[in-house]
Design an enzyme around this catalytic site. Structure first.
Site, PDB file in Angstrom:
ATOM      1  N   ASN A 105     -17.235 -21.834   3.845  1.00 37.12           N
ATOM      2  CA  ASN A 105     -15.965 -22.466   3.379  1.00 37.12           C
ATOM      3  C   ASN A 105     -16.227 -23.551   2.350  1.00 37.12           C
ATOM      4  OD1 ASN A 105     -12.987 -22.674   2.918  1.00 37.12           O
ATOM      5  ND2 ASN A 105     -13.038 -24.325   4.481  1.00 37.12           N
ATOM      6  N   ASP A 162      -9.150 -23.672   7.306  1.00 35.77           N
ATOM      7  CA  ASP A 162      -8.217 -22.384   6.835  1.00 35.77           C
ATOM      8  C   ASP A 162      -7.205 -22.304   7.857  1.00 35.77           C
ATOM      9  OD1 ASP A 162      -9.306 -22.046   4.395  1.00 35.77           O
ATOM     10  OD2 ASP A 162     -10.580 -20.547   5.046  1.00 35.77           O
ATOM     11  N   THR A 197     -18.668 -20.441  -1.427  1.00 32.85           N
ATOM     12  CA  THR A 197     -18.642 -19.090  -0.855  1.00 32.85           C
ATOM     13  C   THR A 197     -19.225 -18.187  -1.820  1.00 32.85           C
ATOM     14  OG1 THR A 197     -16.257 -19.379   0.000  1.00 32.85           O
ATOM     15  CG2 THR A 197     -16.612 -17.038  -0.420  1.00 32.85           C
ATOM     16  N   ARG A 234     -15.037 -12.680  10.430  1.00 31.23           N
ATOM     17  CA  ARG A 234     -14.559 -14.056  10.066  1.00 31.23           C
ATOM     18  C   ARG A 234     -15.013 -14.852  11.485  1.00 31.23           C
ATOM     19  NH1 ARG A 234     -12.809 -17.157   6.161  1.00 31.23           N
ATOM     20  NH2 ARG A 234     -10.501 -18.147   6.850  1.00 31.23           N
ATOM     21  N   GLY A 282     -11.667 -19.599  -2.954  1.00 29.66           N
ATOM     22  CA  GLY A 282     -10.355 -19.924  -2.074  1.00 29.66           C
ATOM     23  C   GLY A 282      -9.313 -19.276  -2.311  1.00 29.66           C
ATOM     24  N   SER A 324      -7.387 -16.139   5.454  1.00 30.06           N
ATOM     25  CA  SER A 324      -8.365 -16.219   4.511  1.00 30.06           C
ATOM     26  C   SER A 324      -7.713 -15.681   3.023  1.00 30.06           C
ATOM     27  CB  SER A 324      -9.671 -15.450   4.884  1.00 30.06           C
ATOM     28  OG  SER A 324     -10.721 -15.111   3.880  1.00 30.06           O
ATOM     29  N   SER A 325      -8.486 -15.785   2.066  1.00 34.67           N
ATOM     30  CA  SER A 325      -7.865 -15.361   0.734  1.00 34.67           C
ATOM     31  C   SER A 325      -8.910 -14.310   0.367  1.00 34.67           C
ATOM     32  CB  SER A 325      -7.806 -16.354  -0.411  1.00 34.67           C
ATOM     33  OG  SER A 325      -6.797 -17.249   0.110  1.00 34.67           O
ATOM     34  N   THR A 365     -18.940 -16.524   3.812  1.00 34.08           N
ATOM     35  CA  THR A 365     -18.794 -18.060   3.336  1.00 34.08           C
ATOM     36  C   THR A 365     -18.902 -18.804   4.471  1.00 34.08           C
ATOM     37  OG1 THR A 365     -16.929 -19.375   2.405  1.00 34.08           O
ATOM     38  CG2 THR A 365     -16.311 -18.181   4.031  1.00 34.08           C
TER      39      THR A 365
END
Ligand code: DON
Length: 578
Positions: free
Chosen positions: A408, A430, A388, A112, A482, A459-460, A406
């Protein structure tokens, strides 16, 4: 088996002008099940299976496997190819997660983006008020990219083939270009005004007078090809040191951003312990913080385990009510607790425990919607983007790569770093700009998700693996979109484990989403039966017909070890296996 002739026809369709525009509004159940297109999205094999969101990407992974590589070589090839093929969704200016199951052990690779060292918790505020655009567009929107470091690490530790070889398809795709397909054209058109503000973005994605490239136009990314060549030759250093790192830092400085060469050189990939739960005897393994995905997938499944949803019917009003309410409750916890566990304490054990779920179940009225106002956090409705990407690859020995990557929003920050072809992410969005601030997806962030130097935004993204009752891999999956990522992965899992749908039906079925705020069930398409929607309204639910945007890429191990791949037919994915 997926026929090679089909691959060839589809290759032509993909790169030619005749690509089908599979916009979601056109999709209806009957088409999904009977339509000719199904062949593109579904495949069977025994040796390996690839499910990705793009034809060229699936072919890149196949190339690596054909050359004698393993699934980690294939995942490396796919990661770099999808960076080229879906520049609006992902890319080497972004980051991601990769769940790896290898030799019986599951690991979670976290690459990330990280907040730059000079970031601070007030950077998206002015006079105490959120300046939304600052975390969405331009230099401050970007975190230090992690994608190259993560993918190169996965390849270094487990791949068999030289990096230069597995990156070849991506480099060629960038160098020679490909025809813009409808979803990409739509993303360019939507973001044209933002892309027009940045010279290098304009030169690559727009035509004269900032007119967008259209479907059928050739998209060539020569600078990106050169950057990929540097990575292929030098590995991680090709990106985080030397020309590329200096170019990113220079561009950031010129535009008023914070990322420096020190941030880039100091980027760290984290190998994390996945979150683990069970649903009716099946082990479910997924991404831990800084993703909220895995924790809440398990939390929702734990709540739902107490019901006989199958007897109610997958899309009956009662099952949708209970499932949506479980989602709603989990999202309230997301806002309250979730953030980067390297910086804040996240009570993952509590959130994923059966005991906690039993307590939450008591909050649910079997016949009536729960009011979100029980949970005191404001919400604002905001525009939402779409992208993403996710791919899943599995081999006949049960080794798995499930990775979500991603930048985003569409085209991330809209900044392309001159001379490199790198589109920089807008992942800083985010983070919570302040306690109670909302991100692009309307998700509310709490104190645990405030900006801090070198912290990772919440993040999801939820690459997930489900095991059978003998603890052998049964299914691996993931999706973009998302906050809907975690509910789409959860629902597809539920469709298979609880509702016993075959994988195709499980992926193509109607999906719905509740994220506590806004207080509504978002549905479709395809939509629920109007009668069911009326019943839900009578229970006090608000229904919003709006695409969830998920594009599940799933692989399931069927009887006799046959691998069954399904790419969500809602877009240009492709499954292939032998
Ligand atoms: O990490 C996250 O949860 C988001 N940045 C993912 C963005 C996404 O899926 C956009 N697609 N709709």
């Amino acid at each position: 088996m997926f026929k090679l002739s089909t691959i060839l026809i589809l290759s032509f369709a993909f790169f030619g002008c005749s690509t089908k525009d599979l916009s979601e509004s056109e999709l209806r159940k009957a088409e999904l099940i009977e339509g000719k297109v199904r062949e593109q999205y579904e495949a069977y094999g025994k040796k390996y299976m690839i499910a990705t969101q793009g034809g060229a990407t699936t072919r890149a992974a196949k190339f690596a496997l054909d050359k004698g590589g393993n699934i980690f070589d294939a995942a490396t090839a796919a990661s770099f190819a999808i960076s080229v093929e879906r520049p609006h969704s992902t890319g080497i200016g972004g980051g991601g997660f990769m769940l790896i199951h290898n030799n019986g052990k599951t690991e979670a690779l976290d690459f990330r983006e990280m907040a730059p060292r000079m970031a601070n918790k007030n950077m998206f505020l002015e006079n105490g008020k959120q300046v939304k655009e600052r975390s969405l567009t331009g230099p401050l929107a970007s975190g230090t990219p992690g994608l190259v470091a993560g993918v190169v690490e996965a390849h270094r530790s487990r791949g068999k083939l030289p990096l230069e070889l597995v990156m070849q398809p991506a480099i060629e795709l960038a160098e020679k270009g490909f025809k813009v397909y409808p979803a990409l054209a739509k993303a360019i058109d939507t973001k044209k005004d933002k892309l027009c503000k940045f010279k290098a973005s304009k030169e690559i994605f727009l035509k004269e007078d900032c007119k967008p490239l259209e479907a059928g136009d050739l998209l060539v990314q020569k600078d990106l090809a050169n950057t990929l060549r540097l990575v292929a030759k030098k590995g991680r250093d090709g990106f985080y040191k030397g020309f590329v790192a200096k170019s990113i830092a220079k561009n950031q400085k010129e535009l008023g951003g914070l990322i420096t060469t020190k941030d880039l050189a100091g980027y760290k990939v984290k190998n994390r312990k996945p979150v683990v739960g069970t649903y009716k005897g099946h082990k479910v393994v997924s991404m831990p913080p800084p993703s909220s995905g895995g924790t809440h997938i398990i939390q929702i499944l734990n709540i739902l385990e107490g019901y006989d949803l199958k007897a109610m019917g997958a899309q009956s009003a009662k099952a949708v009510h209970l499932t949506s309410t479980a989602m709603q409750i989990a999202f309230a916890d997301r806002a309250k607790y979730m953030g980067d566990s390297d910086f804040v304490t996240v009570p993952v054990e509590k959130l994923t425990s059966k005991k906690y779920a039993a307590g939450l179940r008591k909050l649910i009225d079997n016949n009536k919607a729960v009011e979100s106002s029980k949970f005191p956090v404001p919400f604002h409705r905001v525009p939402e983007p779409d992208h993403t990407t996710h791919f899943t690859i599995m081999d006949g020995e049960g080794n798995i790569v499930s990775s979500t990557q991603t930048i985003n929003g569409w085209f991330g920050s809209a900044v392309t770093v001159p001379g490199t072809g790198i589109v920089m992410n807008n992942e800083m969005d985010d983070f919570a700009s302040h306690v109670g601030g909302v991100n692009l997806f309307g998700a509310v962030g709490g104190a645990n998700n405030l900006v801090s130097p070198r912290k990772r935004p919440l993040s999801s993204m939820s690459p997930t693996i489900v095991f059978d009752k003998q603890d052998k891999p049964l299914m691996a999956l993931g999706t973009p979109s998302g906050t809907r990522i975690l509910t789409c992965v959860m629902q597809t899992t539920l469709n298979v484990l609880e509702h016993e749908m075959n994988l195709w039906d499980a992926v193509s079925a109607t999906r719905y989403h509740h994220q506590w705020s806004p207080e509504e069930i978002r549905v479709g398409p395809p939509y629920l039966d109007p009668k069911v929607e009326s019943e839900l309204k009578a229970m006090g639910h608000k229904i919003n017909h709006k695409s969830l945007g998920c594009k599940i890429q799933a692989i399931k191990v069927e009887k006799d070890g046959v691998l069954h791949g399904v790419s969500d037919p809602r877009e240009e994915g492709m499954s292939y296996g032998i």
